[in-house]
Design an enzyme around this catalytic site. Structure first.
Site, PDB file in Angstrom:
ATOM      1  N   ASN A 167      13.921   0.245  -2.359  1.00  0.00           N
ATOM      2  CA  ASN A 167      13.549   1.545  -1.801  1.00  0.00           C
ATOM      3  C   ASN A 167      13.898   2.687  -2.738  1.00  0.00           C
ATOM      4  O   ASN A 167      13.233   3.702  -2.749  1.00  0.00           O
ATOM      5  CB  ASN A 167      14.245   1.762  -0.450  1.00  0.00           C
ATOM      6  CG  ASN A 167      13.715   0.807   0.607  1.00  0.00           C
ATOM      7  OD1 ASN A 167      12.514   0.709   0.815  1.00  0.00           O
ATOM      8  ND2 ASN A 167      14.601   0.068   1.227  1.00  0.00           N
ATOM      9  N   ARG A 182      11.185   7.262  -1.301  1.00  0.00           N
ATOM     10  CA  ARG A 182      12.577   7.346  -1.759  1.00  0.00           C
ATOM     11  C   ARG A 182      12.757   7.004  -3.233  1.00  0.00           C
ATOM     12  O   ARG A 182      13.826   7.194  -3.792  1.00  0.00           O
ATOM     13  CB  ARG A 182      13.470   6.447  -0.874  1.00  0.00           C
ATOM     14  CG  ARG A 182      13.781   7.101   0.454  1.00  0.00           C
ATOM     15  CD  ARG A 182      14.466   6.135   1.389  1.00  0.00           C
ATOM     16  NE  ARG A 182      13.545   5.114   1.883  1.00  0.00           N
ATOM     17  CZ  ARG A 182      13.920   4.005   2.512  1.00  0.00           C
ATOM     18  NH1 ARG A 182      15.202   3.756   2.699  1.00  0.00           N
ATOM     19  NH2 ARG A 182      13.034   3.146   2.943  1.00  0.00           N
ATOM     20  N   ARG A 192       5.711  -2.933 -37.252  1.00  0.00           N
ATOM     21  CA  ARG A 192       4.925  -2.487 -36.112  1.00  0.00           C
ATOM     22  C   ARG A 192       3.429  -2.645 -36.359  1.00  0.00           C
ATOM     23  O   ARG A 192       2.995  -2.805 -37.501  1.00  0.00           O
ATOM     24  CB  ARG A 192       5.261  -1.041 -35.729  1.00  0.00           C
ATOM     25  CG  ARG A 192       4.967  -0.057 -36.843  1.00  0.00           C
ATOM     26  CD  ARG A 192       5.460   1.327 -36.487  1.00  0.00           C
ATOM     27  NE  ARG A 192       5.165   2.254 -37.555  1.00  0.00           N
ATOM     28  CZ  ARG A 192       4.114   3.096 -37.548  1.00  0.00           C
ATOM     29  NH1 ARG A 192       3.287   3.125 -36.540  1.00  0.00           N
ATOM     30  NH2 ARG A 192       3.910   3.891 -38.576  1.00  0.00           N
ATOM     31  N   ASN A 236      -0.807   6.138 -47.371  1.00  0.00           N
ATOM     32  CA  ASN A 236      -2.006   5.561 -46.751  1.00  0.00           C
ATOM     33  C   ASN A 236      -2.816   6.589 -45.979  1.00  0.00           C
ATOM     34  O   ASN A 236      -3.913   6.291 -45.531  1.00  0.00           O
ATOM     35  CB  ASN A 236      -1.613   4.398 -45.835  1.00  0.00           C
ATOM     36  CG  ASN A 236      -0.645   4.823 -44.752  1.00  0.00           C
ATOM     37  OD1 ASN A 236       0.199   5.695 -44.966  1.00  0.00           O
ATOM     38  ND2 ASN A 236      -0.760   4.230 -43.590  1.00  0.00           N
ATOM     39  N   ALA A 291       0.804  -1.222   0.000  1.00  0.00           N
ATOM     40  CA  ALA A 291       0.000   0.000   0.000  1.00  0.00           C
ATOM     41  C   ALA A 291       0.836   1.270   0.000  1.00  0.00           C
ATOM     42  O   ALA A 291       0.343   2.349  -0.320  1.00  0.00           O
ATOM     43  CB  ALA A 291      -0.937  -0.006   1.204  1.00  0.00           C
ATOM     44  N   GLY A 292       2.123   1.135   0.322  1.00  0.00           N
ATOM     45  CA  GLY A 292       2.963   2.326   0.492  1.00  0.00           C
ATOM     46  C   GLY A 292       3.272   3.038  -0.826  1.00  0.00           C
ATOM     47  O   GLY A 292       3.146   2.453  -1.897  1.00  0.00           O
TER      48      GLY A 292
END
Ligand code: UD1
Ligand code: MG
Length: 467
Positions: free
Chosen positions: A231, A17, A337, A390, A12-13
Site C-alpha cells: 500500500n 497511499r 554502454r 565521434n 485496476a486501482g
C-alpha cells in the site's frame, strides 16, 4: 465438474497511499513490477488464456508490461470495488467453468505453491469458496473473518463497518480466494453496492454463500510475508528486500559465491553460472546473463549485460546493454554502454569508456580512454588518453582501427577515420586523415628545443626588476 482453474488478478486501482503518479501495480520490487510477480505465480497453475488481469488506472501501461505473457485483460473503467472488479472478468473467464482463483495485483510475494494448495484444499472440502486467512497480531485495516458458534465462516466484515467485538477478531481476509465458477458468476452479478461507500464488496459474497448453506472454508497460512499487500513505499521496500534475499539465496544454492549477500542486488530475470563470484554491493539488473567462473567486482553495476564464461568485471565498473566475451576484462572504474563488445581476452582498464564499440580479441585499452562508434580489430593497443572524436556537433561518425595497430598515448582520432593493419600512431597525434596499413602516422607539431633559453629569460627578468 470441470477441473479447470482460471485466475483473476485485480489490478485496476491507483493506490493512493503510494503517493505516486504511477499506478501501484507498476511499481517495482525485486526488479519487476508488482503485477508481473503475481502474473508469474498465476501462470504456474493456469494457461495464459485462463488468466484475466483487471486493469483500470494506466491500463495501457499495465497491458504493455504484461503483453508478452499472453494473459487476457478486462477493463474496469471506474473503480467500483473488488466485487465489481471481479465481475469485469465474467465474459473472459465464465466459459471456462471450473474454479476461479482471485488474487490482487499488489500482492507480489504470493507463491504459486500457495495458490495450488488453496485450490487443493478447496477441492478436498468441496467448498463453494475457500479463502486464505491468517491470524495477525495487529489486524488493523483488514477485513475480519466472522465465524459462527460451530466455527463455520459466515461472513467477512470490513474494518470500517466492524463492531468493537468484530475488531477484536485477529483472523483476517487475505483477499485471495478460490470460488466455484458456477456459483460465483451469477451471485456476483447480483451483489448490491455497500450503502456506506457505494462500492461493490467481493467480501459480501461470502455472507451470501454461507446464508444459502454453501460451505465457505478457510485456508489458514502461518507465513504472512507472502500475503503482504503493498500500500505504501515502506511496504514496497519490505517486499523488495524479501525478494532480493530469496533471489540471492537461490543463486548461492545453485553454485554462485556471493560475498556479503545482504548488500547485493540481483533482479528476478538475471541468470548466473556456476562458480561465479559476486562481490559486495554489486548490482545485477534487468536481463543480465553471467556465465561460469566469472567475477563481478564490488559495487559494479551490470544492467542487461552479458558476461561469457570467465569474464571479469573489476570493482566500481558499469556495464549496460553490453557484452564481455570469454575471459574479457573491464575495470576497475570501467564503463561499457550501448552494445559495446569486448571480445575474448580483451582488456578495458580504469577510466575507459566504450560506447557502441567492438574491442577485438586480445586488444587492450588500459587507461583513460573514450572509444565511441569504433571497430577495433584484434591485438590492438590503445594508449592511455586515446579519444575518438565521434561527434561533430550534428552527427556521429565511425572509427576503425585494424588488427595489430598501436595507437600511442593521448591520440585524438577525429572520425570518420581509419587506422590500417599493423600501423603505428605516434603519441599525442591528432589523426584526421586515414592511416594506411603498415604506416607510422605522426599528427603533431615537430618538437623544437632551445638550449639556454631558460637562463637567458631569467636574466632578462632580473634586469627588468632592477631598472
Ligand atoms: C480488501 C478486502 C479486505 C481484505 C483486504 C486484503 C474487500 C471489500 N475487502 O480490502 O477484506 O482484508 O483486501 O488486502 O474486498 N481493485 C480493483 N478495482 C476496484 C477496487 C479494487 O481492481 O474497484 C483492486 C485494487 O487495485 C487492489 C485490490 O483490488 O489490488 C484490493 O483493493 P483494495 O481497495 O486495496 O481493498 P482493501 O480495502 O485492501
Ligand atoms: Mg488493499
Amino acid at each position: 465438474m470441470s477441473e479447470m482453474v482460471s485466475v483473476a488478478i485485480l489490478a485496476a486501482g491507483l493506490g493512493t497511499r503510494m503517493r505516486s503518479r504511477r499506478a501501484k501495480v507498476l511499481h517495482e520490487a525485486g526488479g519487476r513490477t508488482l503485477v508481473e510477480h503475481v502474473v508469474a505465480a498465476a501462470l504456474e497453475l493456469a494457461a495464459p488464456e485462463s488468466v484475466a488481469v483487471v486493469v483500470g488506472h494506466q491500463a495501457g501501461r499495465v497491458r504493455e508490461v504484461l503483453e508478452s505473457t499472453g494473459v487476457r485483460f478486462a477493463m474496469q473503467a471506474e473503480q467500483k470495488g473488488t466485487g465489481h472488479a471481479l465481475l469485469c472478468c465474467r465474459e473472459t473467464l465464465e466459459p471456462a467453468g471450473g474454479r476461479v482463483i482471485v488474487a490482487y495485483g499488489d500482492c507480489p510475494l504470493l507463491r504459486a505453491g500457495t495458490l495450488r494448495a488453496l485450490a487443493a484444499r478447496h477441492k478436498e472440502l468441496s467448498a463453494a469458496c475457500t479463502v486464505i486467512t491468517t491470524e495477525m497480531e495487529d489486524p488493523t485495516g483488514y477485513g475480519r473473518i466472522l465465524r459462527n458458534a460451530e466455527g463455520g465462516i459466515v461472513g467477512i466484515v470490513e474494518q470500517k463497518a466492524a463492531t468493537p467485538e468484530q475488531l477484536a477478531v485477529r483472523e483476517i481476509n487475505s483477499g485471495i480466494y478460490c470460488f466455484e465458477a458456477a456459483l460465483l458468476w451469477p451471485l456476483l452479478a447480483g451483489l448490491r453496492p455497500n450503502p456506506a461507500t457505494g462500492e461493490i464488496f467481493l467480501t459480501d459474497l461470502v455472507e451470501i454463500l454461507a446464508a444459502r448453506g454453501h460451505l465457505v472454508a478457510a485456508y489458514p497460512v502461518e507465513d504472512q510475508t507472502e500475503l503482504l499487500g503493498i500500500n505504501t513505499r515502506v511496504e514496497l521496500a519490505v517486499a523488495d528486500r524479501v525478494m532480493r534475499e530469496s533471489t540471492v539465496r537461490a543463486h548461492m544454492l545453485a553454485g554462485v559465491t556471493i560475498e556479503r549477500p545482504e548488500t547485493v542486488t540481483i533482479d528476478a530475470g538475471v541468470a548466473i553460472g556456476q562458480d561465479t563470484v559476486i562481490e559486495a554491493f554489486a548490482q545485477l539488473r534487468g536481463r543480465t546473463v553471467v556465465g561460469e567462473e566469472c567475477r563481478v567486482g564490488a559495487a559494479s553495476i551490470l544492467s542487461n549485460a552479458t558476461l561469457e564464461d570467465r569474464a571479469v568485471v573489476e570493482p566500481f565498473s558499469m556495464v549496460a546493454d553490453s557484452r564481455l566475451a570469454e575471459g574479457a576484462k573491464v575495470g576497475p572504474y570501467g564503463r561499457l554502454r550501448m552494445q559495446a563488445v569486448v571480445e575474448p581476452g580483451a582488456v578495458v582498464g580504469n577510466f575507459v569508456e566504450l560506447k557502441k564499440t567492438v574491442l577485438g580479441a586480445g586488444s587492450k585499452a588500459q587507461h583513460l580512454a573514450y572509444l565511441g562508434d569504433a571497430l577495433v580489430g584484434e591485438g590492438v593497443n590503445i594508449g592511455a588518453g586515446t579519444i575518438t572524436c565521434n561527434y561533430d556537433g550534428f552527427e556521429k561518425h565511425k572509427t576503425a582501427v585494424a588488427a595489430g595497430a598501436f595507437v600511442g598515448s593521448n591520440t585524438t582520432l577525429v572520425a570518420p577515420v581509419t587506422v590500417g593493419e599493423g600501423s603505428y600512431v605516434a603519441a599525442g597525434s591528432v589523426i584526421t586523415d586515414g592511416v594506411p596499413g603498415d604506416t607510422l602516422a605522426l599528427g603533431r607539431a615537430r618538437q623544437v628545443s632551445k638550449p639556454g633559453w631558460p637562463s637567458r629569460r631569467r636574466a632578462a627578468r632580473q634586469a627588468e626588476s632592477k631598472s
